[in-house]
Design a protein around this motif. Structure first.
Motif, PDB file in Angstrom:
ATOM      1  N   GLU A 256       0.801  -1.218   0.000  1.00 16.20           N
ATOM      2  CA  GLU A 256       0.000   0.000   0.000  1.00 16.20           C
ATOM      3  C   GLU A 256       0.839   1.275   0.000  1.00 16.20           C
ATOM      4  O   GLU A 256       0.437   2.290  -0.562  1.00 16.20           O
ATOM      5  CB  GLU A 256      -0.966  -0.018   1.183  1.00 16.20           C
TER       6      GLU A 256
ATOM      7  N   SER B  69      -7.865  -0.912  -3.980  1.00 19.38           N
ATOM      8  CA  SER B  69      -8.882  -1.315  -3.012  1.00 19.38           C
ATOM      9  C   SER B  69      -9.566  -2.599  -3.444  1.00 19.38           C
ATOM     10  O   SER B  69      -9.778  -3.521  -2.643  1.00 19.38           O
ATOM     11  CB  SER B  69      -9.921  -0.199  -2.840  1.00 19.38           C
TER      12      SER B  69
ATOM     13  N   ASP C 271      -9.642  -4.347   3.789  1.00 18.70           N
ATOM     14  CA  ASP C 271      -9.942  -3.014   3.272  1.00 18.70           C
ATOM     15  C   ASP C 271      -8.661  -2.193   3.188  1.00 18.70           C
ATOM     16  O   ASP C 271      -7.664  -2.516   3.834  1.00 18.70           O
ATOM     17  CB  ASP C 271     -10.939  -2.310   4.197  1.00 18.70           C
ATOM     18  N   PRO C 272      -8.669  -1.134   2.400  1.00 20.00           N
ATOM     19  CA  PRO C 272      -7.479  -0.256   2.329  1.00 20.00           C
ATOM     20  C   PRO C 272      -7.120   0.270   3.712  1.00 20.00           C
ATOM     21  O   PRO C 272      -7.981   0.518   4.554  1.00 20.00           O
ATOM     22  CB  PRO C 272      -7.923   0.874   1.404  1.00 20.00           C
TER      23      PRO C 272
ATOM     24  N   ARG D 225      -6.430   5.403   2.560  1.00 20.48           N
ATOM     25  CA  ARG D 225      -7.702   6.153   2.549  1.00 20.48           C
ATOM     26  C   ARG D 225      -7.446   7.648   2.756  1.00 20.48           C
ATOM     27  O   ARG D 225      -8.132   8.488   2.166  1.00 20.48           O
ATOM     28  CB  ARG D 225      -8.643   5.620   3.633  1.00 20.48           C
TER      29      ARG D 225
END
Length: 257
Positions: free
Chosen positions: A193, A220, A230-231, A236
């Motif tokens: 990420e 995502s 989830d991210p 986010r």
């Protein structure tokens, strides 16, 4: 003598560079070199080399590998580098700066140390550290559990250094160069990420807001479908900053959350 582990294992002495034909001897040298001058017990080596095999008289088998490696070192070394027998184990008489894996770590430590005061110098040091790599860490030597763990650790360290290069290029205003690196890295390591955060920032600073938002959408979706998460908060946050065109994205580093 200089031992290279960040790629195919080689030994360099002056202008002479030599590989080792015996895989067991290469493997033993890698284990000892990564032990940084500490004694590695015969028991541990026997367990690592022949854990899943029925090798009779494994101590003799280990001594044969040790003798083979000693001959290689004796032919190359004139600086006192030797393979010593110490009690019930073996030690490679070598300094940390004679092993590229330790030199890489030292250069990265210096790069991190000057980052706040001089991002440009930190970038130069990080690129010099990455220049030590000639391929995959411990290439072809991942048979032993201890070396598989070292491979994973070194590979992670290299990827962290590549991330740092991208961050520093963004900090110093070299958006196009950072963008080129990040596109490739994010494609290869799509679930990482931090790389996606940096790619989104680079795209945004290059005037490609919609592409940056698309990176978030695709990342995502991939995270949810492939690993069921989830991210992260950081990803986010960058997405929100881009949506709101927050001035914090315009220059300087991208702070971690």
């Amino acid at each position: 003598m200089y031992i290279s582990l960040l790629g195919p294992l080689t030994i360099q002495h002056g202008d002479q560079e030599k590989g080792i034909s015996s895989k067991q001897a290469r493997t033993l040298l890698a284990v000892l070199a990564l032990s940084s001058g500490n004694v590695v017990s015969s028991q541990r080596l026997v367990s690592e080399f022949w854990e899943d095999e029925d090798v009779r008289n494994s101590r003799n088998a280990l001594q044969a590998v040790v003798s083979r490696l000693r001959r290689v070192l004796r032919d190359l070394s004139s600086d006192g580098t030797t393979l010593e027998t110490v009690g019930e184990g073996y030690r490679l008489n070598i300094k940390r700066f004679q092993v590229d894996a330790f030199e890489f770590a030292a250069r990265m430590q210096r790069a991190q140390g000057v980052r706040q005061e001089s991002p440009a110098e930190s970038l130069e040091l990080t690129e010099a550290a990455l220049a030590l790599w000639r391929g995959h860490a411990l290439e072809g030597l991942g048979d032993l559990p201890c070396l598989r763990a070292e491979q994973a650790r070194l590979t992670e360290s290299r990827l962290a250094a590549l991330e740092l290069v991208a961050e520093l290029r963004l900090e110093t205003g070299d958006v196009r160069m950072a963008l080129g690196d990040l596109r490739h890295l994010a494609e290869v390591h799509g679930n990482r990420e931090r790389l996606c955060e940096l790619l989104m920032l680079a795209l945004y600073r290059d005037g490609r807001q919609m592409e940056a938002l698309d990176v978030f959408r695709r990342t995502s979706s991939r995270l949810r479908s492939e690993i069921g998460v989830d991210p992260s908060r950081g990803l986010r946050r960058v997405h929100h900053l881009i949506l709101t065109q927050d001035p914090a994205l315009e220059a300087g580093p991208l702070l971690r959350v």
